[in-house]
Design a protein around this motif. Structure first.
Motif, PDB file in Angstrom:
ATOM      1  N   ALA A  44      32.303  33.299  40.575  1.00 28.02           N
ATOM      2  CA  ALA A  44      32.059  32.127  41.407  1.00 28.02           C
ATOM      3  C   ALA A  44      33.095  31.032  41.205  1.00 28.02           C
ATOM      4  CB  ALA A  44      30.663  31.573  41.122  1.00 28.02           C
ATOM      5  N   LYS A  45      33.811  31.046  40.090  1.00 27.03           N
ATOM      6  CA  LYS A  45      34.733  29.960  39.774  1.00 27.03           C
ATOM      7  C   LYS A  45      36.193  30.311  39.993  1.00 27.03           C
ATOM      8  CE  LYS A  45      31.678  27.947  36.260  1.00 27.03           C
ATOM      9  NZ  LYS A  45      31.517  27.613  34.815  1.00 27.03           N
ATOM     10  N   VAL A  46      36.572  31.545  39.740  1.00 23.61           N
ATOM     11  CA  VAL A  46      37.986  31.928  39.740  1.00 23.61           C
ATOM     12  C   VAL A  46      38.177  33.126  40.664  1.00 23.61           C
ATOM     13  CG1 VAL A  46      39.949  32.634  38.330  1.00 23.61           C
ATOM     14  CG2 VAL A  46      38.176  31.151  37.357  1.00 23.61           C
ATOM     15  N   TYR A  47      39.273  33.102  41.418  1.00 23.64           N
ATOM     16  CA  TYR A  47      39.570  34.255  42.268  1.00 23.64           C
ATOM     17  C   TYR A  47      40.494  35.228  41.530  1.00 23.64           C
ATOM     18  CZ  TYR A  47      41.493  37.392  45.643  1.00 23.64           C
ATOM     19  OH  TYR A  47      41.874  38.535  46.280  1.00 23.64           O
ATOM     20  N   PHE A  48      40.143  36.483  41.578  1.00 25.29           N
ATOM     21  CA  PHE A  48      40.990  37.592  41.141  1.00 25.29           C
ATOM     22  C   PHE A  48      40.363  38.855  41.709  1.00 25.29           C
ATOM     23  CE2 PHE A  48      37.785  36.889  37.933  1.00 25.29           C
ATOM     24  CZ  PHE A  48      37.316  38.162  37.647  1.00 25.29           C
ATOM     25  N   PRO A  49      41.101  39.942  41.807  1.00 21.34           N
ATOM     26  CA  PRO A  49      40.517  41.179  42.353  1.00 21.34           C
ATOM     27  C   PRO A  49      39.301  41.609  41.544  1.00 21.34           C
ATOM     28  CG  PRO A  49      42.903  41.376  42.182  1.00 21.34           C
ATOM     29  CD  PRO A  49      42.539  40.107  41.480  1.00 21.34           C
ATOM     30  N   ARG A  50      38.171  41.766  42.206  1.00 23.27           N
ATOM     31  CA  ARG A  50      36.923  42.082  41.505  1.00 23.27           C
ATOM     32  C   ARG A  50      36.996  43.425  40.779  1.00 23.27           C
ATOM     33  NH1 ARG A  50      36.325  36.983  41.914  1.00 23.27           N
ATOM     34  NH2 ARG A  50      35.484  36.185  43.878  1.00 23.27           N
ATOM     35  N   LEU A  51      37.813  44.338  41.273  1.00 28.30           N
ATOM     36  CA  LEU A  51      37.918  45.656  40.653  1.00 28.30           C
ATOM     37  C   LEU A  51      38.519  45.602  39.254  1.00 28.30           C
ATOM     38  CD1 LEU A  51      39.066  47.969  43.595  1.00 28.30           C
ATOM     39  CD2 LEU A  51      36.961  48.168  42.285  1.00 28.30           C
ATOM     40  N   VAL A  52      39.161  44.494  38.916  1.00 30.20           N
ATOM     41  CA  VAL A  52      39.771  44.386  37.590  1.00 30.20           C
ATOM     42  C   VAL A  52      38.715  44.519  36.496  1.00 30.20           C
ATOM     43  CG1 VAL A  52      40.925  42.785  36.010  1.00 30.20           C
ATOM     44  CG2 VAL A  52      41.771  43.051  38.333  1.00 30.20           C
ATOM     45  N   ILE A  53      37.539  43.924  36.711  1.00 28.09           N
ATOM     46  CA  ILE A  53      36.486  43.948  35.689  1.00 28.09           C
ATOM     47  C   ILE A  53      35.995  45.367  35.406  1.00 28.09           C
ATOM     48  CG2 ILE A  53      34.139  43.222  35.130  1.00 28.09           C
ATOM     49  CD1 ILE A  53      36.033  40.981  34.777  1.00 28.09           C
ATOM     50  N   PRO A  54      35.506  46.114  36.402  1.00 24.61           N
ATOM     51  CA  PRO A  54      35.041  47.480  36.085  1.00 24.61           C
ATOM     52  C   PRO A  54      36.156  48.401  35.615  1.00 24.61           C
ATOM     53  CG  PRO A  54      35.008  47.079  38.449  1.00 24.61           C
ATOM     54  CD  PRO A  54      35.237  45.762  37.802  1.00 24.61           C
ATOM     55  N   PHE A  55      37.387  48.205  36.096  1.00 20.66           N
ATOM     56  CA  PHE A  55      38.499  49.015  35.614  1.00 20.66           C
ATOM     57  C   PHE A  55      38.748  48.760  34.136  1.00 20.66           C
ATOM     58  CE2 PHE A  55      41.141  51.411  38.701  1.00 20.66           C
ATOM     59  CZ  PHE A  55      40.283  51.324  39.785  1.00 20.66           C
ATOM     60  N   SER A  56      38.706  47.498  33.729  1.00 21.43           N
ATOM     61  CA  SER A  56      38.948  47.177  32.318  1.00 21.43           C
ATOM     62  C   SER A  56      37.858  47.775  31.432  1.00 21.43           C
ATOM     63  CB  SER A  56      39.013  45.658  32.125  1.00 21.43           C
ATOM     64  OG  SER A  56      37.753  45.051  32.349  1.00 21.43           O
ATOM     65  N   ILE A  57      36.614  47.754  31.904  1.00 15.07           N
ATOM     66  CA  ILE A  57      35.507  48.319  31.135  1.00 15.07           C
ATOM     67  C   ILE A  57      35.700  49.818  30.959  1.00 15.07           C
ATOM     68  CG2 ILE A  57      33.033  48.786  31.183  1.00 15.07           C
ATOM     69  CD1 ILE A  57      32.709  46.103  32.645  1.00 15.07           C
ATOM     70  N   THR A  58      36.067  50.504  32.036  1.00 15.38           N
ATOM     71  CA  THR A  58      36.245  51.953  31.970  1.00 15.38           C
ATOM     72  C   THR A  58      37.406  52.325  31.059  1.00 15.38           C
ATOM     73  OG1 THR A  58      35.358  52.190  34.213  1.00 15.38           O
ATOM     74  CG2 THR A  58      36.632  54.040  33.334  1.00 15.38           C
ATOM     75  N   VAL A  59      38.520  51.618  31.160  1.00 22.07           N
ATOM     76  CA  VAL A  59      39.667  51.911  30.299  1.00 22.07           C
ATOM     77  C   VAL A  59      39.307  51.678  28.836  1.00 22.07           C
ATOM     78  CG1 VAL A  59      42.028  51.243  29.713  1.00 22.07           C
ATOM     79  CG2 VAL A  59      41.359  51.434  32.104  1.00 22.07           C
ATOM     80  N   THR A  60      38.515  50.638  28.565  1.00 26.66           N
ATOM     81  CA  THR A  60      38.071  50.380  27.194  1.00 26.66           C
ATOM     82  C   THR A  60      37.289  51.566  26.641  1.00 26.66           C
ATOM     83  OG1 THR A  60      37.942  48.000  27.614  1.00 26.66           O
ATOM     84  CG2 THR A  60      36.723  48.846  25.718  1.00 26.66           C
TER      85      THR A  60
END
Length: 285
Positions: free
Chosen positions: A117-133
């Motif tokens: 809600a506060k910052v714009y960035f590609p939403r896919l970055v979050i689930p991609f980072s979780i999966t790579v982790t």
């Protein structure tokens, strides 16, 4: 003058989005954010802990020991000629990759709503980072598997088959991670609106584990049930992995191709739903 200012715009935020309008170039521009999130996800799990990242291997090791005591010693479930520790460990690390990738992705909106809600960035970055982790965690746990595997090689209880091992390892990463990420992306847009789906999702994951040959070989399953179980795309991958490293497993080439195709299809479907509906969910999360 206005034309010159327009030429300087680097991106434009629109109120609508197309089904297949994926801006992968934008994802590349935010690669540094992706790397930072991977580092954050990995480190925050083990900060202020006594053993730190060692928990990555302690958790599956303790689980394996419990499985050996309960299912091998007490219940007496056969692992055929495979050493029980390696048998259970091979299933656990593959299952953990799927389950953790799915669980991390499916809560993308509920866990990160204030940030979205506060910052714009590609939403896919979050689930991609979780999966790579979790892929990183998988390789650490695979290192534990290799240590136990080499010990059994030295004892002569198993023999190494290099011809399929590399392919089996690649599939053991791509298929569970792809299914977990794709299913998590698709369901996350519904979970953001209908929170009571959480209980259904958790129940489904628990039941799916028993439909995957994690604690038993597929060979001991009655034939009628076995034919139904192969529709679980994780089952052929687990069996192929065990065949490559332990010499025990039931699968066909068609089943392996089905698993790969299912992982690709569910990832595309989940990404399409996520891409189309994610921007409309910020106000309702």
């Amino acid at each position: 003058m206005n034309k010159d200012l327009t030429m300087r715009w680097q991106w434009e935020i629109k109120p609508d989005s197309a089904w297949f309008e994926w801006n992968w170039t934008e994802m590349w521009h935010y690669r540094h954010l992706l790397f930072r999130l991977i580092r954050r996800d990995f480190l925050t799990q083990y900060q202020q802990t006594l053993l730190g990242p060692i928990w990555v291997v302690i958790q599956p090791l303790v689980t394996v020991l419990l499985y050996v005591i309960i299912f091998d010693r007490v219940v007496g479930i056969s692992t055929n000629d495979a050493p029980p520790i390696l048998f259970y460990l091979s299933g656990i690390i593959i299952w953990n990759l799927f389950a953790e990738s799915f669980s991390g992705s499916v809560y993308t909106f509920s866990a990160n709503a204030p940030l979205f809600a506060k910052v714009y960035f590609p939403r896919l970055v979050i689930p991609f980072s979780i999966t790579v982790t979790h892929i990183i965690r998988f390789f650490i746990q695979f290192g534990l598997f290799v240590i136990v595997y080499v010990f059994n090689l030295y004892k002569g209880t198993i023999s190494f088959n290099f011809s399929y091992s590399l392919l089996a390892l690649v599939l053991a990463v791509i298929v569970p991670a792809g299914i977990g990420l794709g299913a998590g992306l698709g369901l996350s847009v519904f979970l953001a609106k209908y929170r009571d789906l959480t209980n259904l999702i958790q129940l489904t994951i628990r039941l799916l584990m028993f439909a995957t040959p994690v604690i038993y070989p597929l060979s001991i399953v009655p034939e009628k049930i076995r034919h139904a179980m192969v529709f679980n795309p994780l089952a052929p991958v687990v069996e192929f992995f065990r065949y490559a490293f332990l010499g025990e497993g039931m699968f066909t080439v068609i089943q392996i191709l089905y698993s790969v195709g299912f992982a690709a299809g569910i990832f595309v479907l989940g990404a399409v739903l996520f891409n189309k509906l994610s921007d409309k969910l910020i106000d309702v999360v």
